[in-house]
Motif scaffolding. Structure first.
Motif, PDB file in Angstrom:
ATOM      1  N   SER A  83      -3.975   1.809   7.093  1.00 20.28           N
ATOM      2  CA  SER A  83      -2.970   1.135   7.914  1.00 20.28           C
ATOM      3  C   SER A  83      -3.143  -0.382   7.907  1.00 20.28           C
ATOM      4  O   SER A  83      -2.158  -1.119   8.004  1.00 20.28           O
ATOM      5  CB  SER A  83      -3.025   1.661   9.348  1.00 20.28           C
ATOM      6  N   PHE A  84      -4.393  -0.865   7.769  1.00 21.49           N
ATOM      7  CA  PHE A  84      -4.623  -2.315   7.809  1.00 21.49           C
ATOM      8  C   PHE A  84      -4.007  -3.012   6.600  1.00 21.49           C
ATOM      9  O   PHE A  84      -3.812  -4.229   6.616  1.00 21.49           O
ATOM     10  CB  PHE A  84      -6.122  -2.616   7.888  1.00 21.49           C
ATOM     11  N   LEU A  85      -3.706  -2.253   5.524  1.00 20.33           N
ATOM     12  CA  LEU A  85      -3.112  -2.874   4.341  1.00 20.33           C
ATOM     13  C   LEU A  85      -1.733  -3.447   4.636  1.00 20.33           C
ATOM     14  O   LEU A  85      -1.263  -4.333   3.914  1.00 20.33           O
ATOM     15  CB  LEU A  85      -3.002  -1.848   3.208  1.00 20.33           C
ATOM     16  N   PHE A  86      -1.090  -2.914   5.684  1.00 18.76           N
ATOM     17  CA  PHE A  86       0.256  -3.366   6.015  1.00 18.76           C
ATOM     18  C   PHE A  86       0.247  -4.523   7.004  1.00 18.76           C
ATOM     19  O   PHE A  86       1.286  -4.887   7.540  1.00 18.76           O
ATOM     20  CB  PHE A  86       1.069  -2.190   6.571  1.00 18.76           C
ATOM     21  N   ILE A 121       6.094  -6.941   5.004  1.00 21.23           N
ATOM     22  CA  ILE A 121       7.556  -6.960   4.918  1.00 21.23           C
ATOM     23  C   ILE A 121       8.085  -5.538   4.769  1.00 21.23           C
ATOM     24  O   ILE A 121       9.057  -5.136   5.423  1.00 21.23           O
ATOM     25  CB  ILE A 121       8.017  -7.845   3.735  1.00 21.23           C
ATOM     26  N   VAL A 122       7.429  -4.747   3.912  1.00 20.61           N
ATOM     27  CA  VAL A 122       7.830  -3.350   3.728  1.00 20.61           C
ATOM     28  C   VAL A 122       7.795  -2.605   5.063  1.00 20.61           C
ATOM     29  O   VAL A 122       8.740  -1.892   5.432  1.00 20.61           O
ATOM     30  CB  VAL A 122       6.904  -2.664   2.708  1.00 20.61           C
ATOM     31  N   LYS A 123       6.702  -2.754   5.790  1.00 22.84           N
ATOM     32  CA  LYS A 123       6.551  -2.033   7.069  1.00 22.84           C
ATOM     33  C   LYS A 123       7.652  -2.433   8.045  1.00 22.84           C
ATOM     34  O   LYS A 123       8.265  -1.585   8.702  1.00 22.84           O
ATOM     35  CB  LYS A 123       5.174  -2.328   7.659  1.00 22.84           C
ATOM     36  N   ARG A 124       7.908  -3.731   8.148  1.00 19.96           N
ATOM     37  CA  ARG A 124       8.922  -4.207   9.081  1.00 19.96           C
ATOM     38  C   ARG A 124      10.299  -3.669   8.713  1.00 19.96           C
ATOM     39  O   ARG A 124      11.066  -3.216   9.562  1.00 19.96           O
ATOM     40  CB  ARG A 124       8.922  -5.735   9.102  1.00 19.96           C
ATOM     41  N   ILE A 125      10.649  -3.671   7.423  1.00 21.56           N
ATOM     42  CA  ILE A 125      11.971  -3.209   6.988  1.00 21.56           C
ATOM     43  C   ILE A 125      12.146  -1.726   7.279  1.00 21.56           C
ATOM     44  O   ILE A 125      13.152  -1.296   7.861  1.00 21.56           O
ATOM     45  CB  ILE A 125      12.159  -3.491   5.482  1.00 21.56           C
ATOM     46  N   ASN A 159      14.388   2.993  10.878  1.00 26.50           N
ATOM     47  CA  ASN A 159      13.965   4.252  11.519  1.00 26.50           C
ATOM     48  C   ASN A 159      13.175   5.146  10.573  1.00 26.50           C
ATOM     49  O   ASN A 159      13.308   6.368  10.589  1.00 26.50           O
ATOM     50  CB  ASN A 159      15.172   5.018  12.078  1.00 26.50           C
ATOM     51  N   GLY A 160      12.344   4.522   9.748  1.00 31.25           N
ATOM     52  CA  GLY A 160      11.524   5.276   8.810  1.00 31.25           C
ATOM     53  C   GLY A 160      10.043   5.045   9.035  1.00 31.25           C
ATOM     54  O   GLY A 160       9.633   4.452  10.038  1.00 31.25           O
ATOM     55  N   GLU A 161       9.242   5.506   8.083  1.00 33.09           N
ATOM     56  CA  GLU A 161       7.783   5.385   8.164  1.00 33.09           C
ATOM     57  C   GLU A 161       7.245   4.883   6.837  1.00 33.09           C
ATOM     58  O   GLU A 161       7.839   5.120   5.781  1.00 33.09           O
ATOM     59  CB  GLU A 161       7.140   6.744   8.476  1.00 33.09           C
ATOM     60  N   VAL A 162       6.087   4.189   6.895  1.00 33.47           N
ATOM     61  CA  VAL A 162       5.399   3.765   5.678  1.00 33.47           C
ATOM     62  C   VAL A 162       3.984   4.325   5.697  1.00 33.47           C
ATOM     63  O   VAL A 162       3.466   4.722   6.744  1.00 33.47           O
ATOM     64  CB  VAL A 162       5.350   2.225   5.573  1.00 33.47           C
ATOM     65  N   GLY A 163       3.360   4.357   4.543  1.00 30.40           N
ATOM     66  CA  GLY A 163       1.990   4.835   4.470  1.00 30.40           C
ATOM     67  C   GLY A 163       1.432   4.698   3.071  1.00 30.40           C
ATOM     68  O   GLY A 163       2.141   4.340   2.121  1.00 30.40           O
ATOM     69  N   ALA A 164       0.152   4.965   2.937  1.00 34.15           N
ATOM     70  CA  ALA A 164      -0.529   4.916   1.649  1.00 34.15           C
ATOM     71  C   ALA A 164      -1.630   5.958   1.648  1.00 34.15           C
ATOM     72  O   ALA A 164      -2.178   6.295   2.704  1.00 34.15           O
ATOM     73  CB  ALA A 164      -1.093   3.524   1.389  1.00 34.15           C
ATOM     74  N   GLU A 165      -1.968   6.463   0.484  1.00 33.30           N
ATOM     75  CA  GLU A 165      -3.001   7.485   0.375  1.00 33.30           C
ATOM     76  C   GLU A 165      -3.621   7.439  -1.017  1.00 33.30           C
ATOM     77  O   GLU A 165      -2.984   7.007  -1.988  1.00 33.30           O
ATOM     78  CB  GLU A 165      -2.404   8.872   0.623  1.00 33.30           C
ATOM     79  N   SER A 166      -4.877   7.847  -1.101  1.00 35.49           N
ATOM     80  CA  SER A 166      -5.531   8.006  -2.394  1.00 35.49           C
ATOM     81  C   SER A 166      -5.149   9.357  -2.977  1.00 35.49           C
ATOM     82  O   SER A 166      -4.997  10.343  -2.246  1.00 35.49           O
ATOM     83  CB  SER A 166      -7.049   7.906  -2.234  1.00 35.49           C
ATOM     84  N   LEU A 167      -5.008   9.408  -4.305  1.00 37.25           N
ATOM     85  CA  LEU A 167      -4.624  10.644  -4.965  1.00 37.25           C
ATOM     86  C   LEU A 167      -5.856  11.396  -5.459  1.00 37.25           C
ATOM     87  O   LEU A 167      -6.850  10.766  -5.859  1.00 37.25           O
ATOM     88  CB  LEU A 167      -3.696  10.341  -6.138  1.00 37.25           C
ATOM     89  N   PRO A 168      -5.825  12.740  -5.442  1.00 33.31           N
ATOM     90  CA  PRO A 168      -6.998  13.508  -5.905  1.00 33.31           C
ATOM     91  C   PRO A 168      -7.385  13.205  -7.341  1.00 33.31           C
ATOM     92  O   PRO A 168      -8.564  13.177  -7.689  1.00 33.31           O
ATOM     93  CB  PRO A 168      -6.531  14.965  -5.753  1.00 33.31           C
ATOM     94  N   GLU A 169      -6.395  12.941  -8.202  1.00 37.71           N
ATOM     95  CA  GLU A 169      -6.683  12.658  -9.606  1.00 37.71           C
ATOM     96  C   GLU A 169      -7.042  11.201  -9.849  1.00 37.71           C
ATOM     97  O   GLU A 169      -7.288  10.785 -10.982  1.00 37.71           O
ATOM     98  CB  GLU A 169      -5.478  13.042 -10.477  1.00 37.71           C
ATOM     99  N   GLY A 170      -7.097  10.398  -8.788  1.00 41.07           N
ATOM    100  CA  GLY A 170      -7.413   8.981  -8.901  1.00 41.07           C
ATOM    101  C   GLY A 170      -6.184   8.128  -8.703  1.00 41.07           C
ATOM    102  O   GLY A 170      -5.044   8.575  -8.878  1.00 41.07           O
TER     103      GLY A 170
END
Length: 561
Positions: free
Chosen positions: A505-508, A529-533, A538-549
């Motif tokens: 979350s701190f990346l945003f 900017i992405v988070k604010r837009i 009325n949407g959500e943002v996020g990030a995650e690491s992928l199992p395959e890298g």
């Protein structure tokens, strides 16, 4: 004369005040009829019983204003009858007559609550005395019951005032809207002796329409989870009271066309009588307080006054609670905005300083050494000045975009062609992706979502630029989508970089950036900017690491269904 017993008024009326009904229990039949004739001439209604058992049977069949009984009776004696009467708090006053002068009998009768004691005479002259004693006892008894009723009424009024004071203190001592509603439904049942009550508050439906939602129910001494279907203003008796801003009393709901049994069916309840009072705040009506089934009789004007008073106090308390919550939200939003402003100030000051320093350095070298520089070297210096000027311009554009998003209160969303938006964003970073040797994979088609095209182009642009900067070397990017819920679509950019921290979350936040080489250092505004837009849409943002890298940065929007 003996002291009157502490009696309650009989539950059913025996006669009117001008024609009191008497029961005379007397073993001497002739004497009994003589008493009946005398008292009926004086306007009394007289029933006769010739033994104790018959007298008790008559007392159980109907109410009497007064009982006259002989001490010596066949079957049950006079004292035995008095004992049975004393066990019933609703018994009428009694006068005992006796032919014996027996002090012990008189004392026993007085202890059992007899109102008076009359000695029989051989010539039946005591009947004339009985007429006077009966009138005196009835008069005394009426005064006694009237005084007792006044005392009971005062006690009830004081109790209601104490309850009202307690409820008002609770309303003013909490800023919890739910607690206010729960206290209201419980208190009004205690005030009015109603079987149940409920609170309906104005809310908005999914399409923005006004609805009355049941938020609290109290019935038969306990709270019940609200399971009502919302009412439209004007629907049902509660809806009518809200729409017309009037209190409604209905003491036979089956005769009122506005009544709906839908709530009764859900709660396994049977409504007979109903009172609905609008909950008036100073500037508007917030909802309705509804009472059902007064335990004794129907709802009265006194119940209406109590309900309106308590409903108004609760409405003001709810309005204050909402205002306080609004102030808290505004304070929290202001705190977050101040934090953002501090972050922006730090980021912008740092990142504008770098290109300015480069521009100033190369411009100074050109000024000092221009005549000694080789043309290619001079062109290199000028290129650096232009590149860093463009970098500054891009930072300023991002700030202007962010300010525009923050300043927009409402944006009209519409179905968007995500494929075209993605292509526009990719065309803006074509040079950068070519320079990095990036591979970008796209789906053959895109789903339609609700959004705002120009803003979503900036979202894709920032996500792709972020992936080019912090992805693998060379970057391999996959752009795609999935459906986490039936009515939502998730768009994403996956890269082959090192992944993201466990809490991304701190990346945003604008003041923080990934630690990487100077060659690919960002200016910390893109993801904020992405988070604010997306939040504005009325949407959500996020990030995650992928199992395959690698990592996946995503945003979720309402799907077009």
């Amino acid at each position: 004369m003996a002291t009157l017993p502490s009696l309650k008024t009989p539950t059913s009326k025996s006669s009117d005040e001008n024609h009191p009904r008497l029961l005379y229990i007397e073993g001497d039949v002739a004497l009994a009829h003589l008493f009946k004739q005398r008292m009926e001439r004086e306007g009394f209604i007289v029933d006769l019983a010739f033994d104790g058992s018959e007298g008790m049977a008559l007392l159980e069949q109907r109410p009497y204003d007064l009982v006259v009984l002989d001490a010596m009776l066949p079957g049950l004696s006079g004292l035995q009858i008095l004992r049975q009467l004393a066990a019933n708090k609703l018994h009428p006053p009694a006068i005992m007559v006796s032919a014996e002068e027996n002090a012990a009998l008189v004392i026993d009768a007085m202890h059992l609550g007899v109102a008076d004691f009359v000695m029989k005479s051989e010539d039946a002259g005591h009947i004339q005395l009985l007429s006077t004693v009966i009138r005196h006892v009835l008069s005394q008894y009426r005064r006694f019951t009237e005084q007792e009723a006044i005392v009971e009424d005062l006690y009830g009024q004081n109790r209601k005032l104490a309850l009202l004071n307690r409820a008002t203190q609770i309303f003013t001592s909490t800023l919890d809207e739910e607690q206010i509603a729960l206290q209201l439904v419980k208190s009004i049942c205690e005030f009015t002796d109603a079987e149940g009550s409920s609170v309906w508050l104005l809310t908005q439906g999914q399409s923005g329409e006004e609805l009355l939602e049941c938020v609290a129910i109290f019935a038969n001494g306990e709270y019940i989870e609200p399971r009502h279907v919302p009412l439209a203003p004007g629907e049902g008796i509660a809806g009518w009271a809200f729409a017309h801003r009037e209190t409604v009393i209905v003491n036979d709901v089956l005769r009122d066309q506005r009544f709906s049994a839908a709530s009764d069916d859900k709660l396994k309840f049977q409504t007979r009588t109903l009172l609905a009072a609008p909950m008036r705040a100073p500037e508007r009506v917030l909802g309705v307080l509804e009472l059902v089934n007064k335990r004794k009789g129907g709802f009265t004007e006194i119940d209406q006054t109590l309900s309106e008073t308590l409903a108004a106090s609760a409405a003001i308390a709810i309005e204050n609670a909402r205002y306080f919550q609004h102030l808290n939200r505004q304070a929290e939003e202001l705190r977050l905005r101040n934090e953002e402003l501090d972050a922006f100030a730090h980021t912008v000051a740092h990142d504008l300083k770098t290109p300015l320093s480069v521009i100033a350095g190369y411009a100074d070298m050109l000024r000092e050494n221009f005549e000694f520089l080789h043309p290619e070297e001079a062109d290199l210096y000028l290129k650096q000045i232009v590149d860093n000027s463009m970098r500054m311009n891009h930072i300023i554009d991002s700030l202007l975009l962010l300010a525009g998003v923050r300043g927009t209160t409402n944006v009209e969303v519409e179905p968007v062609d995500m494929g075209m938006i993605v292509q526009e964003a990719l065309s803006r970073i074509e040079f950068m992706s070519t320079a990095r040797g990036a591979v970008i994979e796209l789906p053959d088609q895109w789903p339609v979502a609700l959004g705002y095209g120009p803003w979503l182009e900036e979202v894709w642009y920032n996500y792709v630029v972020n992936a080019l900067k912090y992805g693998g070397d060379p970057p391999v990017l996959r752009l795609g989508y999935d459906f986490p819920e039936p009515a939502k679509v998730r768009f994403w950019v996956a890269d082959n970089g090192p992944g993201v921290p466990e809490d991304p979350s701190f990346l945003f936040k604008p003041m923080l950036r990934m630690q990487t080489s100077e060659r690919r250092k960002g200016y910390g505004l893109g993801l904020s900017i992405v988070k604010r837009i997306i939040e504005k849409l009325n949407g959500e943002v996020g990030a995650e690491s992928l199992p395959e890298g690698g990592s996946r940065f995503y945003f979720i929007l309402p799907a077009v269904v």
